[in-house]
Design a protein around this motif. Structure first.
Motif, mmCIF file in Angstrom:
data_model
loop_
_atom_site.group_PDB
_atom_site.id
_atom_site.type_symbol
_atom_site.label_atom_id
_atom_site.label_comp_id
_atom_site.label_asym_id
_atom_site.label_seq_id
_atom_site.Cartn_x
_atom_site.Cartn_y
_atom_site.Cartn_z
ATOM 1 N N ALA A 1 0.826 -1.207 0.000
ATOM 2 C CA ALA A 1 0.000 0.000 0.000
ATOM 3 C C ALA A 1 0.862 1.259 0.000
ATOM 4 O O ALA A 1 0.579 2.229 -0.710
ATOM 5 N N VAL A 2 1.926 1.246 0.793
ATOM 6 C CA VAL A 2 2.830 2.399 0.866
ATOM 7 C C VAL A 2 3.524 2.626 -0.470
ATOM 8 O O VAL A 2 3.721 3.764 -0.911
ATOM 9 N N ARG A 3 3.867 1.546 -1.142
ATOM 10 C CA ARG A 3 4.676 1.645 -2.355
ATOM 11 C C ARG A 3 3.852 1.795 -3.629
ATOM 12 O O ARG A 3 4.420 1.860 -4.720
ATOM 13 N N THR A 4 2.538 1.856 -3.514
ATOM 14 C CA THR A 4 1.697 1.969 -4.704
ATOM 15 C C THR A 4 1.425 3.434 -5.016
ATOM 16 O O THR A 4 0.758 4.118 -4.237
ATOM 17 N N PRO A 5 1.935 3.933 -6.150
ATOM 18 C CA PRO A 5 1.684 5.336 -6.518
ATOM 19 C C PRO A 5 0.295 5.485 -7.128
ATOM 20 O O PRO A 5 -0.380 4.493 -7.433
ATOM 21 N N GLY A 6 -0.129 6.699 -7.324
ATOM 22 C CA GLY A 6 -1.419 6.931 -7.967
ATOM 23 C C GLY A 6 -1.972 8.298 -7.648
ATOM 24 O O GLY A 6 -1.235 9.225 -7.298
ATOM 25 N N GLU A 7 -3.276 8.422 -7.727
ATOM 26 C CA GLU A 7 -3.958 9.697 -7.485
ATOM 27 C C GLU A 7 -3.815 10.092 -6.014
ATOM 28 O O GLU A 7 -4.144 9.311 -5.117
ATOM 29 N N PRO A 8 -3.308 11.306 -5.745
ATOM 30 C CA PRO A 8 -3.136 11.718 -4.344
ATOM 31 C C PRO A 8 -4.471 11.726 -3.596
ATOM 32 O O PRO A 8 -5.521 12.042 -4.160
ATOM 33 N N LEU A 9 -4.430 11.380 -2.325
ATOM 34 C CA LEU A 9 -5.629 11.444 -1.499
ATOM 35 C C LEU A 9 -6.054 12.902 -1.334
ATOM 36 O O LEU A 9 -5.205 13.797 -1.258
ATOM 37 N N PRO A 10 -7.357 13.179 -1.286
ATOM 38 C CA PRO A 10 -7.816 14.564 -1.169
ATOM 39 C C PRO A 10 -7.441 15.176 0.174
ATOM 40 O O PRO A 10 -7.165 14.464 1.144
ATOM 41 N N ALA A 11 -7.457 16.489 0.225
ATOM 42 C CA ALA A 11 -7.089 17.189 1.455
ATOM 43 C C ALA A 11 -8.026 16.863 2.607
ATOM 44 O O ALA A 11 -7.624 16.877 3.772
ATOM 45 N N ASP A 12 -9.301 16.568 2.288
ATOM 46 C CA ASP A 12 -10.274 16.260 3.338
ATOM 47 C C ASP A 12 -10.468 14.754 3.532
ATOM 48 O O ASP A 12 -11.493 14.314 4.039
ATOM 49 N N GLN A 13 -9.472 13.975 3.143
ATOM 50 C CA GLN A 13 -9.558 12.524 3.283
ATOM 51 C C GLN A 13 -9.766 12.127 4.746
ATOM 52 O O GLN A 13 -8.971 12.506 5.616
ATOM 53 N N PRO A 14 -10.828 11.367 5.056
ATOM 54 C CA PRO A 14 -10.990 10.878 6.431
ATOM 55 C C PRO A 14 -9.769 10.077 6.858
ATOM 56 O O PRO A 14 -9.303 9.199 6.125
ATOM 57 N N GLY A 15 -9.233 10.395 8.018
ATOM 58 C CA GLY A 15 -8.046 9.700 8.509
ATOM 59 C C GLY A 15 -6.795 10.012 7.717
ATOM 60 O O GLY A 15 -5.801 9.297 7.826
ATOM 61 N N GLY A 16 -6.828 11.085 6.934
ATOM 62 C CA GLY A 16 -5.710 11.392 6.049
ATOM 63 C C GLY A 16 -4.380 11.563 6.763
ATOM 64 O O GLY A 16 -3.344 11.094 6.294
ATOM 65 N N ARG A 17 -4.403 12.219 7.921
ATOM 66 C CA ARG A 17 -3.157 12.439 8.658
ATOM 67 C C ARG A 17 -2.562 11.118 9.145
ATOM 68 O O ARG A 17 -1.350 10.897 9.079
ATOM 69 N N ASP A 18 -3.421 10.234 9.617
ATOM 70 C CA ASP A 18 -2.931 8.937 10.111
ATOM 71 C C ASP A 18 -2.467 8.042 8.975
ATOM 72 O O ASP A 18 -1.508 7.273 9.127
ATOM 73 N N LEU A 19 -3.146 8.131 7.826
ATOM 74 C CA LEU A 19 -2.708 7.362 6.662
ATOM 75 C C LEU A 19 -1.345 7.857 6.185
ATOM 76 O O LEU A 19 -0.454 7.071 5.863
#
Length: 243
Positions: free
Chosen positions: A175-193
């Motif tokens: 999961a860490v090594r998979t590139p792609g579309e950046p998560l949105p700024a308001d992603q739930p749990g975004g800081r922890d992810l």
């Protein structure tokens, strides 16, 4: 009588030749005249069809030549290499790498391969912060794997819990090594992810795309069941809909 002195589409002079009242040099475009047939000049080898203009080459993301990069293959495996710069691929390589016309491939050298290879620019990550984000996960995975090997060497059965830890850590690394579309700024749990290195939607889908998605998410520090449910709702929401 010449009515249009613009160039004839697709024709250039293959030799110096007289064309009406002008002399064309080899390689110059052939003027266009309404009603003129170019077949005889073609058959005599005086003119030929011009090559189509080369498409503009789109350079890969900014990666310095000689930089250490992480190559992430389709199953999420990471391999370190050296970026040698962009290169225009032939049609076969373009199709294999799923590149569009005009998109350059990236030329990369790997330590265990004497010949550089072409890869998709989307499969490359810069050394930093990739190295920093994956190092802790690699160390933990190695720690758990070593414990499993020690149990085997001692003649003990590897516990189901230990096997499950290895499987989960391998999944987290993918999961860490998979590139792609950046998560949105308001992603739930975004800081922890982001804290564990998951920054792309595709990477999040690796961790939260299977039957144990909710459990996999709640194993991350800071993510509880409510946040996990919000994450999963956002991943399954229709495109353009509210997450």
């Amino acid at each position: 009588m010449r009515e249009d002195t613009s160039t004839a589409p697709g024709y250039v002079a293959l030799q110096d030749l007289r064309f009406g009242d002008v002399t064309l040099k080899k390689g110059e475009p052939v003027p266009r005249e309404r009603g003129r047939s170019y077949h005889q000049m073609l058959s005599l080898g005086q003119i030929g069809r011009a090559a189509a203009p080369a498409p503009a080459v789109e350079a890969p993301p900014t990666l310095p030549v000689g930089a250490r990069v992480a190559f992430v293959d389709e199953d999420g495996t990471l391999t370190w290499g050296t970026h040698l710069g962009p290169q225009v691929p032939d049609d076969r390589a373009r199709a294999a790498l799923h590149l569009t016309d005009g998109q350059a491939a990236a030329r990369v050298a790997f330590p265990d391969d004497p010949d550089p290879v072409l890869v998709s620019p989307a499969s490359l990550l810069p050394e930093h912060p990739t190295d920093r984000l994956t190092r802790a996960h690699d160390a933990r995975l190695q720690e758990v794997t070593d414990a499993a090997e020690a149990d085997r060497a001692a003649g003990q059965n590897v516990t189901d819990d230990l096997r499950e830890q290895v499987t989960y850590l391998q999944l987290l690394l993918r999961a860490v090594r998979t590139p792609g579309e950046p998560l949105p700024a308001d992603q739930p749990g975004g800081r922890d992810l982001a804290a564990v290195g998951i920054t792309s939607r595709e990477g999040l889908l690796v961790l939260a795309g299977g039957e144990h998605a909710r459990q996999n998410l709640t194993r991350l520090e800071g993510i509880g069941t409510k946040t996990a449910d919000r994450i999963l709702a956002g991943l399954t929401a229709p495109a353009g809909g509210d997450a």
